[in-house]
Design an enzyme around this catalytic site. Sequence first.
Site: not given
Length: 300
Positions: A98-100
């Site tokens: 997720h994301s980073m």
Amino acid sequence: MTELRFAVPWGQLAAKAWGPQEGRPVLCLHGWLDNANTFDRLIPLLPQACHYVALDFSGHGMSSHRPPGVRYEHLDYVTDVHRAVTALGWRKFSILGHSMGGVIGGMFACVFPETVRQLILLDSYGFFPIASGTILGHLKKIITHYARIEVPSTPKVYTPEGALQRLLEANSALSTDSGKVLLERGTKEVPGGVIYSRDIRITVNNAAPLSVEQCLLIMKSMRADVQVIIANEGLLADRKSGINTDVGKDLLRGFTETMKERFQLTMVDGDHFVHLNDPEKVAGVITNHLLKEPPVHSQL
């Protein structure tokens, strides 16, 4: 669910695991400033025959803080992944990021392409490019930010309610219940209340200074099947995120041209934390991808 610990020179990397150890391995990587609990509501909806390990990056959740004077860079988180999968003995696995965490997963899949079977990106483009003309400014900002926050200070003590309010103020996409889930692992009790367990140094967004062109070049080394899940009210709609819609479109176009039939893009209704706020909106897409048989060329 089982808690795991991996020894590192400065302490430990913490993680949590679900599912049978003999199941197909899936490494779950959380977003910036978050922790392994970000997958708590999603994993129960995914294929139970898989073995999921959700890692706390160094300085996050229950993982140890790095020694004084040491920075946290995206490449250091890639090293965290390498340490964890080496300790687990995994030779071939899937990544759910997720994301980073998707950025770290993308970098790992480029550096160690023979190990990653599938790369599933949750509201993440798999890379975090820096505009070529701003790289020096990016580096200067990192260095000066570290200089400010490395001055020793006493962590602020919150009531549990105050810690939740502070988290929700900083993350407008988080629901109250989702915030509570993250804080179960993201705070620790001290006299008078709780403090955030994360290292203050991780608040520096220390992305590798790669341009869009460089990201598109190293993308070509990936052998994994790639599934990108983008929330319509997430990164694609957020021009404050550091990856605006034009850069995002360039990266998605790069995946399409490079991966061809190995790449899939799915849009879902939701925000940046859709996997935690409304996990049923993404669980089916992830399940289909995990159950899909990988092409012969990607197997050991």
